[in-house]
Write a protein that holds these residues in place. Structure first.
Motif, PDB file in Angstrom:
ATOM      1  N   LEU A  98      13.081  -1.087  -1.124  1.00 25.99           N
ATOM      2  CA  LEU A  98      12.789  -2.497  -0.963  1.00 25.99           C
ATOM      3  C   LEU A  98      13.275  -2.977   0.396  1.00 25.99           C
ATOM      4  CD1 LEU A  98      14.128  -3.668  -4.462  1.00 25.99           C
ATOM      5  CD2 LEU A  98      11.799  -2.935  -3.888  1.00 25.99           C
ATOM      6  N   LEU A  99      12.619  -3.996   0.918  1.00 20.90           N
ATOM      7  CA  LEU A  99      13.043  -4.664   2.146  1.00 20.90           C
ATOM      8  C   LEU A  99      12.952  -6.160   1.913  1.00 20.90           C
ATOM      9  CD1 LEU A  99      13.965  -4.471   5.071  1.00 20.90           C
ATOM     10  CD2 LEU A  99      11.545  -4.504   5.756  1.00 20.90           C
ATOM     11  N   GLY A 100      14.115  -6.839   1.860  1.00 20.75           N
ATOM     12  CA  GLY A 100      14.142  -8.269   1.577  1.00 20.75           C
ATOM     13  C   GLY A 100      13.633  -8.564   0.189  1.00 20.75           C
ATOM     14  N   GLY A 101      13.843  -7.651  -0.761  1.00 20.34           N
ATOM     15  CA  GLY A 101      13.403  -7.837  -2.126  1.00 20.34           C
ATOM     16  C   GLY A 101      11.977  -7.418  -2.373  1.00 20.34           C
ATOM     17  N   ALA A 102      11.193  -7.118  -1.346  1.00 21.43           N
ATOM     18  CA  ALA A 102       9.803  -6.715  -1.499  1.00 21.43           C
ATOM     19  C   ALA A 102       9.708  -5.191  -1.462  1.00 21.43           C
ATOM     20  CB  ALA A 102       8.933  -7.328  -0.409  1.00 21.43           C
ATOM     21  N   GLN A 103       8.878  -4.632  -2.371  1.00 23.28           N
ATOM     22  CA  GLN A 103       8.733  -3.172  -2.419  1.00 23.28           C
ATOM     23  C   GLN A 103       7.897  -2.697  -1.234  1.00 23.28           C
ATOM     24  OE1 GLN A 103       7.366  -1.486  -6.141  1.00 23.28           O
ATOM     25  NE2 GLN A 103       6.380   0.225  -5.102  1.00 23.28           N
ATOM     26  N   LEU A 104       8.443  -1.652  -0.525  1.00 26.48           N
ATOM     27  CA  LEU A 104       7.687  -1.017   0.556  1.00 26.48           C
ATOM     28  C   LEU A 104       6.934   0.203   0.051  1.00 26.48           C
ATOM     29  CD1 LEU A 104      10.220  -1.177   3.530  1.00 26.48           C
ATOM     30  CD2 LEU A 104       8.373  -2.767   2.950  1.00 26.48           C
ATOM     31  N   PHE A 105       7.621   1.055  -0.691  1.00 23.87           N
ATOM     32  CA  PHE A 105       6.973   2.250  -1.248  1.00 23.87           C
ATOM     33  C   PHE A 105       7.829   2.759  -2.389  1.00 23.87           C
ATOM     34  CE2 PHE A 105       9.558   3.538   2.361  1.00 23.87           C
ATOM     35  CZ  PHE A 105      10.340   4.563   1.853  1.00 23.87           C
ATOM     36  N   LEU A 106       7.274   3.718  -3.128  1.00 24.49           N
ATOM     37  CA  LEU A 106       7.918   4.302  -4.296  1.00 24.49           C
ATOM     38  C   LEU A 106       8.104   5.797  -4.057  1.00 24.49           C
ATOM     39  CD1 LEU A 106       8.923   4.008  -7.274  1.00 24.49           C
ATOM     40  CD2 LEU A 106       6.559   4.569  -7.978  1.00 24.49           C
ATOM     41  N   VAL A 107       9.322   6.255  -4.283  1.00 16.81           N
ATOM     42  CA  VAL A 107       9.631   7.685  -4.191  1.00 16.81           C
ATOM     43  C   VAL A 107       9.466   8.290  -5.573  1.00 16.81           C
ATOM     44  CG1 VAL A 107      11.356   9.421  -3.594  1.00 16.81           C
ATOM     45  CG2 VAL A 107      11.228   7.279  -2.295  1.00 16.81           C
ATOM     46  N   THR A 108       8.476   9.151  -5.751  1.00 16.12           N
ATOM     47  CA  THR A 108       8.177   9.769  -7.044  1.00 16.12           C
ATOM     48  C   THR A 108       8.769  11.180  -7.099  1.00 16.12           C
ATOM     49  OG1 THR A 108       6.092  10.713  -6.279  1.00 16.12           O
ATOM     50  CG2 THR A 108       6.035   8.451  -7.112  1.00 16.12           C
ATOM     51  N   PRO A 109       8.920  11.745  -8.293  1.00 11.57           N
ATOM     52  CA  PRO A 109       9.408  13.130  -8.387  1.00 11.57           C
ATOM     53  C   PRO A 109       8.531  14.141  -7.664  1.00 11.57           C
ATOM     54  CG  PRO A 109       9.613  12.027 -10.511  1.00 11.57           C
ATOM     55  CD  PRO A 109       8.826  11.089  -9.614  1.00 11.57           C
ATOM     56  N   ALA A 110       7.245  13.816  -7.496  1.00  6.73           N
ATOM     57  CA  ALA A 110       6.357  14.752  -6.795  1.00  6.73           C
ATOM     58  C   ALA A 110       6.594  14.755  -5.285  1.00  6.73           C
ATOM     59  CB  ALA A 110       4.893  14.413  -7.088  1.00  6.73           C
TER      60      ALA A 110
END
Length: 552
Positions: A98-110
């Motif tokens: 997150l940056l300033g409470g907003a999601q930038l990206f998601l780190v998945t197990p893959a």
């Protein structure tokens, strides 16, 4: 400076291009295609820093589309006023960055590598920390105050770097002149019998090349440190500077770790060498006392103490080498072991004859067949033993020759030792004459003994004696055996020469022919030389004293 600038550019290009970039070059024609998964990775780059690498698709979006969407969301958050801080938040599907409470990206197990111990939380936290550095560098790029300070520091570092390069150039010139002057003078003083044995120009040239390489290595190191410092002060290139510093620290740490890892082994090698040296010195002191005659120890005497000491030294150092070998740096590497096998094979094949000669020399020494200073006859060679070595025996004949005989050959020959008939320093000498049966043997014995008595270097005790060796068809064979107590090797030939002269004189004096008659009838007159004809030309008569002594 143009050449130096070009070398610095090449050096920086090499250092700044990691091996991973080389692996990402396009395949040539005919090369095997990389897996699709490896080609689909997409990095998220911001402010010249790689924040995260997307490796797997998510809900139908490819890694490239995920990276592009994250970059757009990052720019959108930064376009808003304020200074947002990055953070992470775990959810069921992975971990959000997150940056300033907003999601930038998601780190998945893959997207992670579980075999390396990675988790979505650790990878997301690392991405957030990298994002924080990138945001700080972006703000520093817009700060005039920071850029002025960074520029001043870079200018000072550049001036220092140029001064170091200039100083290294002066050092190079000074070291070249010093090596030519000092080494040339030192090597000129190395002489053997007032003859110079070393050519100074070869060593001076080698030293100049060595100094040249060392100076250029220091220049490259100074350039490397300067580039790392300057790149680290510029916000946009700070990641490159960190990469250079990290590589240098890794190399220095690896070297230091290798040195520290080798110290215990080197300490054990040093202890083994010290103990071996102590044993060798103790054995040398013991054998020196045996050689000097101060100590008697069973079978060990003056003759065998020297070779035994050398054998003991070789055994002690071989044992020490075998004990220290596993602790030497690099002893377990394949290269070190291959060299050891090659050296052992070369020694085993090429040293067979050397080992045979050495074993024969040890047999001669411990059997006490020969001793230095003894007069011997080995095969057709006769003389004084000048040196009894591990591989050969040196004889010095009475005619000024030195004969070298291999020990294996000496061991297979019949040796006659003329120096052991009687105790003391000297040798036995003998000569043979053949006299007809018409001469009384008692007279022959007396004449031979008289000739021996007139020879100066023949000892009176033991007394010379004569033996009749054979009663041949035409003559009797007489052998005179005497003992000469002299030390110099050349004396034996002189003594034998003097003895032969006196034998001829005595037989002529008493009118007895020295001959081995093969005849059908006796000659009408005795075949002797009258005394007045003893000194016919070109022989010169002796002085009056010598003549009176001979007449007596």
């Amino acid at each position: 400076m143009a050449v130096l600038r070009r070398l610095l550019q090449i050096f920086l290009l090499f250092c700044l291009c990691p091996p991973s970039q080389a692996l990402e070059l396009p395949e040539r024609d005919g090369a095997a295609a990389r897996p699709a998964a490896a080609a689909a990775v997409a990095p998220l780059v911001f402010a010249n820093r790689t924040l995260f690498v997307f490796r797997a698709p998510l809900t139908g979006y490819s890694p490239a589309e995920r990276a592009e969407g994250a970059h757009k969301r990052l720019l959108a958050v930064l376009a808003k006023p304020g200074a947002p801080a990055p953070s992470t938040h775990p959810i069921a599907e992975g971990t959000q960055v997150l940056l300033g409470g907003a999601q930038l990206f998601l780190v998945t197990p893959a997207d992670i590598n579980p075999l390396a111990g990675d988790t979505t939380d650790s990878v997301a936290a690392e991405a957030a920390a990298t994002l924080a550095k990138a945001l700080l560098e972006q703000r520093e790029q817009g700060s005039l105050h920071y850029l002025l300070i960074a520029g001043a520091l870079c200018l000072a570092a550049t001036l220092t770097w140029m001064l170091v390069l200039h100083g290294l150039g002066r050092l190079h010139r000074w070291a070249a002149a010093w090596s030519m002057r000092t080494i040339g003078r030192r090597l000129g003083e190395v002489k053997l019998k007032n003859v110079r044995v070393l050519d100074a120009e070869h060593y001076v040239g080698f030293m100049r090349r060595l100094v040249f390489l060392l100076v250029w290595a220091l220049r490259l190191m100074a350039s490397y440190l300067w580039a790392a410092f300057v790149l680290g002060k510029v916000p946009y290139t700070r990641s490159w500077g960190e990469r250079l510093e990290g590589y240098l620290l890794d190399v220095a740490g690896g070297v230091a770790q290798s040195v520290l890892g080798a110290l215990p082994g080197l300490l054990l090698v040093l202890v083994i060498a010290v103990l071996a040296r102590l044993v060798v010195l103790t054995a040398a002191s013991f054998f020196q006392r045996v050689e000097s005659g101060e100590l008697q120890f069973g079978w060990l005497d003056r003759d065998t103490a020297g070779p035994t000491r050398r054998i003991a030294n070789v055994v002690v150092w071989l044992f020490a080498l075998a004990m220290a070998y596993p602790y030497l740096p690099g002893a377990q590497t394949a290269a070190f072991q291959g060299v050891s096998v090659l050296v052992g094979l070369m020694l085993s094949i090429g040293a067979s004859s050397i080992v045979g000669q050495g074993a024969s020399g040890l047999i001669l020494m411990y059997a006490r067949t020969l001793r230095k200073g003894e007069y011997v006859r080995i095969g057709d060679s006769e003389g004084t033993v000048a040196e009894l070595g591990l591989f050969n025996v040196s004889l010095r004949t009475g005619l000024g020759e030195e004969v070298t005989l291999p020990n294996a050959w000496v061991l297979g020959q019949t040796s006659k030792n003329y120096s052991r008939a009687y105790p003391g320093t000297g040798f036995v000498l003998d000569t043979t004459v053949t006299i007809g049966y018409t001469t009384p043997w008692r007279q022959v014995h007396a004449m031979l003994e008289l000739a021996a008595g007139r020879t100066e270097d023949i000892a009176a005790a033991p007394k010379p004696y004569v033996m009749q060796l054979a009663l041949s068809d035409f003559y009797v064979e007489y052998r005179l055996v005497a003992y000469a107590s002299v030390r110099t090797p050349r004396k034996r030939a002189d003594v034998l020469n003097q003895l032969h002269q006196h034998i001829v004189d005595v037989f002529n004096e008493y009118g007895v022919q020295i001959m081995s008659p093969h005849y059908q009838r006796d000659t009408p007159e005795p075949q002797v030389v009258p005394k007045e004809q003893w000194h016919l030309a070109p022989a010169a008569p002796p002085p009056d004293g010598a003549a009176a002594r001979d007449a007596a």
